[in-house]
Structures are given as structure tokens and as C-alpha cells.
Design a protein around this motif. Sequence first.
Motif, PDB file in Angstrom:
ATOM      1  N   ARG A 214       0.655  -1.226   0.354  1.00  0.00           N
ATOM      2  CA  ARG A 214       0.021  -0.022   0.073  1.00  0.00           C
ATOM      3  C   ARG A 214       0.819   1.734  -0.204  1.00  0.00           C
ATOM      4  O   ARG A 214       1.677   1.613   0.446  1.00  0.00           O
ATOM      5  CB  ARG A 214      -0.917   0.330   1.338  1.00  0.00           C
ATOM      6  N   TYR A 215       0.463   2.383  -0.717  1.00  0.00           N
ATOM      7  CA  TYR A 215       1.045   3.654  -1.124  1.00  0.00           C
ATOM      8  C   TYR A 215       1.110   4.332   0.402  1.00  0.00           C
ATOM      9  O   TYR A 215       2.255   5.139   1.255  1.00  0.00           O
ATOM     10  CB  TYR A 215       0.151   4.575  -1.733  1.00  0.00           C
ATOM     11  N   PHE A 222       5.262   1.439  -3.354  1.00  0.00           N
ATOM     12  CA  PHE A 222       3.975   0.699  -4.509  1.00  0.00           C
ATOM     13  C   PHE A 222       4.067   1.759  -5.898  1.00  0.00           C
ATOM     14  O   PHE A 222       4.300   1.452  -7.052  1.00  0.00           O
ATOM     15  CB  PHE A 222       3.137   1.927  -3.639  1.00  0.00           C
ATOM     16  N   GLU A 314      -3.362   6.368  -4.709  1.00  0.00           N
ATOM     17  CA  GLU A 314      -2.736   4.835  -5.348  1.00  0.00           C
ATOM     18  C   GLU A 314      -3.499   5.149  -6.528  1.00  0.00           C
ATOM     19  O   GLU A 314      -2.450   4.997  -7.865  1.00  0.00           O
ATOM     20  CB  GLU A 314      -2.867   3.988  -4.737  1.00  0.00           C
TER      21      GLU A 314
END
Length: 341
Positions: A214-215, A222, A314
Amino acid sequence: MATKEMFWLTGHTQAGTTLLQKLFDAHPDCATYPVEPYFYRLFPKEQFACPDDLKRKFLFHLSNRLHLSEKFANGRNREAWLDKENLFLAYETASRSRCRKGSTKRGGLDEVFHKSYYLSLHDEIHAIPDIAPRKYVEAAFAAFRAASAEAIPQFRLGPHDTFKHPCGRLRPDTFDWFFDNWPDGKAVFLTRNPFARIWSHMEHARKKKGVRLRYSEDANAFNSVAKTYATDFVAAESLEQSKSILKVNYENLVTKPEATLRHICGFLGIDFSASLLKPTRLGCDDDVSTNRTGAKGINTNSLHRWKSNLSGTEQAIIHACILRARARKIYRPAKYRINVS
């Protein structure tokens, strides 16, 4: 199509190549190799100093799950790992281990299959005196045919050797090794929505490796994945038409399977078969198309998950990466053109 040809089922990772392999498994005109064989690692032949070097890499270093692992070759002299009796004992032990673990037993890959495959493969490759990787690929298919005939006599293989392996980064020379050796061969290239591919990659990393991409948790990781997959997507956009390579969208394959598969068959020069609509492995039902869809057979479950799972940030990063890749014009004309469906 009267003459035998080689078919390569390829495309981006997380783009449906496993599903396509299992759909073509029972096609009466195809002999679809049941695992990823990593044949491309045998080319170019100039990497090998002598025939024994090629034999060693073919037997132990391809990551082909039907072959022995690198561990067997380590610590043994050059004569020992080429000895037929020693190799067959090792193959026999490996086949029993794999069948006990269930790693390859499903779909007819039982101990009988492994024994026959190993014995036939050894005889085939030791009849090749020179450094000829193409002959080794053909030896693998000959061994596959022999093993299938003995272990699953009711399952008939077609004349056209077919194998699946996704490619990594799409480059201008991606297809060269294949068409240099099989000028009349054909390749089907699967591509997919980059947002869906990235979400599939993230889920795979989480489930298989315990890694969260996950960012909000690892921005650098990511961003790296987003950049790579955006570059892949733009490269595939730039592929041009050819009589040898067909580009197919994963979204079309799962939403319009019969029409898409008929189109693929027309490109390959083979008749459409109803067997294409059900995933199998050596003729046995194998409904789980991949380890990430979470559903059986051809399904659309994975098409839109990214919309609710990727955050707005994202999605914006992925979109920006695509725009930058297009601005860079990262793909140059390839030697072999693509026929876009």
C-alpha cells in the motif's frame, strides 16, 4: 492446418496466462505443456560452452516443476548428474515427494507420469550430440507425450506443441528467441487493465509473501510497482499488427469467452472446440483458474475489484505513471509485429 506448429501463450504477469493455458489444455489440436517450462532460458545457445552445460541447465536450472531442482546438481561431479541410473533414482524420489505433497498430482501428474516423463526425457536429450536448445524443447514435448500416453491413455494430445509463459518487461526483442527458432510459430499475448493488474499483484504479494504494497505503508515500493506496470501497459498499447502474434485483452477473454476464443483459434488456424470453455489439466477438471481470483472457471470476479480496493491516491499515482510512460514513448518498433484483437 496440416503441419505441426509451436504455439506460445504469453502476455503480462497477472494477465490471465494461467487461465488461457488451462482452457487450451484439452483442445484436440494442441499438446499443452502442463507447467511453466521456462524454455526461454535456454537461449541464446552461445551461453553454453559445451553440450553438457546445456544438459545441466535444462535438467536442473529452468525452474520447470517437472524437472529436478538445482539442489540435486550441487555437490556432484559432472559425470554423476549425467548418469542415467543415478538420475532416474533421483527423479523417482522427487516424483514420490511431489505426489505426497500434492504439488503436482492433481490433473494426472502422478508418479506414473513422472517416471515415464523422466525416463523418456533422459533418452531424448542424450541423443542430442550438439548445442541445440530447440531440440531440447522438442525433447521436453516428446517426453510429455510419452508420459501422457502411459499415465493417461484416454487423454489424446493434439499435433501442435503449446506452452505458457508470461514475459516480464516487454522489450523489442521479447519474441526473437521464439521466432528465430520457430519461424512459423504463433504467439498469443494477453494484456490487462493496469489498475487491475497492480491490484492483483498487491494481493498476490500479501497472500503469498505477507508483503503489503500500500502507498500509505511503503510509498517507494508502491511507486516502483506502479511505474513498472504502467510501462508494460504503454508498451503493449504500442504493439503493431502481425501474422505471428495476436494481442488479446483479458477483459474480453472473461466477459466474451466464446467469441474471444473463436478469434484466437482463427488466428492459430485451428478449429474452435467446446473444451475451450472449461479449464482442465491433462483433461481433468481444474476449475480454479488462478490462485488469485477466488472463483471457479472463467469468471469476471477480478475485473473491477481494484475500483473499491485501490485508494484515490493510489489510482492517481498509477494514472500519472501511465501518462509519463506515454510521454516517454518507451517502446520502440519490434522485429515481430502484433495483431491486435
